[in-house]
Design a protein around this motif. Structure first.
Motif, PDB file in Angstrom:
ATOM      1  N   VAL A 164       0.836  -1.195   0.000  1.00  0.00           N
ATOM      2  CA  VAL A 164       0.000   0.000   0.000  1.00  0.00           C
ATOM      3  C   VAL A 164       0.870   1.244   0.000  1.00  0.00           C
ATOM      4  N   MET A 165       1.859   1.292   0.892  1.00  0.00           N
ATOM      5  CA  MET A 165       2.713   2.475   0.992  1.00  0.00           C
ATOM      6  C   MET A 165       3.471   2.724  -0.309  1.00  0.00           C
ATOM      7  N   GLN A 166       4.102   1.684  -0.865  1.00  0.00           N
ATOM      8  CA  GLN A 166       4.899   1.871  -2.071  1.00  0.00           C
ATOM      9  C   GLN A 166       4.034   2.270  -3.268  1.00  0.00           C
ATOM     10  N   THR A 167       2.860   1.667  -3.377  1.00  0.00           N
ATOM     11  CA  THR A 167       1.947   2.011  -4.474  1.00  0.00           C
ATOM     12  C   THR A 167       1.487   3.459  -4.351  1.00  0.00           C
ATOM     13  N   ALA A 168       1.041   3.843  -3.169  1.00  0.00           N
ATOM     14  CA  ALA A 168       0.553   5.205  -2.946  1.00  0.00           C
ATOM     15  C   ALA A 168       1.653   6.229  -3.197  1.00  0.00           C
ATOM     16  N   ALA A 169       2.848   5.970  -2.682  1.00  0.00           N
ATOM     17  CA  ALA A 169       3.954   6.917  -2.869  1.00  0.00           C
ATOM     18  C   ALA A 169       4.291   7.082  -4.347  1.00  0.00           C
ATOM     19  N   GLU A 170       4.332   5.984  -5.071  1.00  0.00           N
ATOM     20  CA  GLU A 170       4.668   6.078  -6.494  1.00  0.00           C
ATOM     21  C   GLU A 170       3.557   6.768  -7.289  1.00  0.00           C
ATOM     22  N   MET A 171       2.313   6.517  -6.933  1.00  0.00           N
ATOM     23  CA  MET A 171       1.213   7.212  -7.606  1.00  0.00           C
ATOM     24  C   MET A 171       1.319   8.721  -7.399  1.00  0.00           C
ATOM     25  N   MET A 172       1.642   9.133  -6.166  1.00  0.00           N
ATOM     26  CA  MET A 172       1.793  10.568  -5.907  1.00  0.00           C
ATOM     27  C   MET A 172       2.982  11.134  -6.685  1.00  0.00           C
ATOM     28  N   GLU A 173       4.081  10.382  -6.756  1.00  0.00           N
ATOM     29  CA  GLU A 173       5.233  10.822  -7.550  1.00  0.00           C
ATOM     30  C   GLU A 173       4.846  11.045  -9.007  1.00  0.00           C
ATOM     31  N   GLN A 174       3.886  10.265  -9.487  1.00  0.00           N
ATOM     32  CA  GLN A 174       3.448  10.362 -10.876  1.00  0.00           C
ATOM     33  C   GLN A 174       2.304  11.370 -11.072  1.00  0.00           C
ATOM     34  N   GLY A 175       1.944  12.085 -10.007  1.00  0.00           N
ATOM     35  CA  GLY A 175       0.973  13.164 -10.129  1.00  0.00           C
ATOM     36  C   GLY A 175      -0.473  12.815  -9.830  1.00  0.00           C
ATOM     37  N   CYS A 227       3.098   3.714   8.156  1.00  0.00           N
ATOM     38  CA  CYS A 227       2.654   3.892   6.771  1.00  0.00           C
ATOM     39  C   CYS A 227       1.766   5.124   6.643  1.00  0.00           C
ATOM     40  N   LEU A 228       0.746   5.204   7.476  1.00  0.00           N
ATOM     41  CA  LEU A 228      -0.216   6.299   7.378  1.00  0.00           C
ATOM     42  C   LEU A 228       0.440   7.647   7.682  1.00  0.00           C
ATOM     43  N   ASP A 229       1.307   7.682   8.683  1.00  0.00           N
ATOM     44  CA  ASP A 229       2.020   8.920   9.008  1.00  0.00           C
ATOM     45  C   ASP A 229       2.889   9.362   7.839  1.00  0.00           C
ATOM     46  N   ARG A 230       3.622   8.433   7.272  1.00  0.00           N
ATOM     47  CA  ARG A 230       4.522   8.755   6.156  1.00  0.00           C
ATOM     48  C   ARG A 230       3.740   9.232   4.929  1.00  0.00           C
ATOM     49  N   LEU A 231       2.673   8.523   4.593  1.00  0.00           N
ATOM     50  CA  LEU A 231       1.893   8.908   3.417  1.00  0.00           C
ATOM     51  C   LEU A 231       1.196  10.250   3.627  1.00  0.00           C
ATOM     52  N   GLN A 232       0.701  10.494   4.832  1.00  0.00           N
ATOM     53  CA  GLN A 232       0.075  11.783   5.106  1.00  0.00           C
ATOM     54  C   GLN A 232       1.096  12.909   4.962  1.00  0.00           C
ATOM     55  N   ALA A 233       2.309  12.690   5.454  1.00  0.00           N
ATOM     56  CA  ALA A 233       3.355  13.698   5.332  1.00  0.00           C
ATOM     57  C   ALA A 233       3.724  13.960   3.865  1.00  0.00           C
ATOM     58  N   CYS A 234       3.528  12.957   3.018  1.00  0.00           N
ATOM     59  CA  CYS A 234       3.819  13.091   1.585  1.00  0.00           C
ATOM     60  C   CYS A 234       2.648  13.681   0.802  1.00  0.00           C
ATOM     61  N   GLY A 235       1.510  13.867   1.456  1.00  0.00           N
ATOM     62  CA  GLY A 235       0.370  14.496   0.783  1.00  0.00           C
ATOM     63  C   GLY A 235      -0.816  13.607   0.495  1.00  0.00           C
ATOM     64  N   ALA A 236      -0.778  12.365   0.931  1.00  0.00           N
ATOM     65  CA  ALA A 236      -1.935  11.487   0.724  1.00  0.00           C
ATOM     66  C   ALA A 236      -3.050  11.883   1.680  1.00  0.00           C
ATOM     67  N   GLY A 237      -4.282  11.725   1.226  1.00  0.00           N
ATOM     68  CA  GLY A 237      -5.421  11.901   2.101  1.00  0.00           C
ATOM     69  C   GLY A 237      -5.623  10.628   2.908  1.00  0.00           C
TER      70      GLY A 237
END
Length: 182
Positions: free
Chosen positions: A112-123, A144-154
């Motif tokens: 989940v984390m790697q997929t979400a991070a890469e999707m955000m990297e791709q816009g 995971c949730l803390d890291r993704l939130q810090a990267c801009g995921a909802g």
């Protein structure tokens, strides 16, 4: 930003027979993933499920496989931890033409984390559904949730997704989905 049904794709990652029993709160996670798939189908949101190394981890749990079939969802095997690294998934996801990814799945801190991070990297705009996502430990899930939130995921819940997809009460879709979210 709101999650819009016309702009979303639901991605359900690796909820498989040999993986689910080791997760935190598996019944809750499966129940909420089932609600998301049902709501997505009712509202015209494309659904893609993945299976990490199905030969070793088994296929999608029957409770979700059944609702996925009814929703005409794609179920795609993969070997990469990030779904976006898998050509079949990346092609299927991009073919939806959607700019928002609503993600649920297992394990939170890996696929989940790697997929979400890469999707955000791709816009893409990414929303991770906390009550439909799980790991073996609460620490891994929280990281995971803390890291993704810090990267801009909802970071959202199943009800947040369903009500944002619906947008208003009093519709046929609202009446159809109400029993799932009461």
């Amino acid at each position: 930003m709101l999650i819009r049904s016309a702009e979303s794709c639901l991605v359900v990652i690796d909820m498989q027979e040999r993986l689910v029993p080791a997760m935190q709160a598996p019944a809750r996670t499966i129940r909420n993933a089932r609600t998301l798939i049902t709501a997505a189908h009712e509202l015209g949101v494309p659904v893609i499920l993945t299976e990490q190394y199905p030969t070793g981890l088994g296929t999608t749990v029957p409770e979700l496989a059944k609702v996925a079939a009814a929703a005409e969802a794609q179920i795609l095997p993969k070997m990469h931890f990030s779904c976006m690294e898998d050509r079949g998934f990346a092609t299927a996801f991009r073919a939806t033409g959607r700019r928002q990814a609503v993600i649920a799945g297992m394990e939170a801190h890996i696929c989940v984390m790697q997929t979400a991070a890469e999707m955000m990297e791709q816009g893409f705009e990414v929303f991770v559904v906390t009550d439909a996502t799980s790991s073996r430990t609460l620490e891994s899930e929280k990281a995971c949730l803390d890291r993704l939130q810090a990267c801009g995921a909802g970071i959202v819940t199943t009800e947040m997704v369903v009500f944002e997809w619906l947008g208003c009460a009093g519709t046929d879709a609202f009446r159809a989905l109400l029993p799932l979210i009461k």
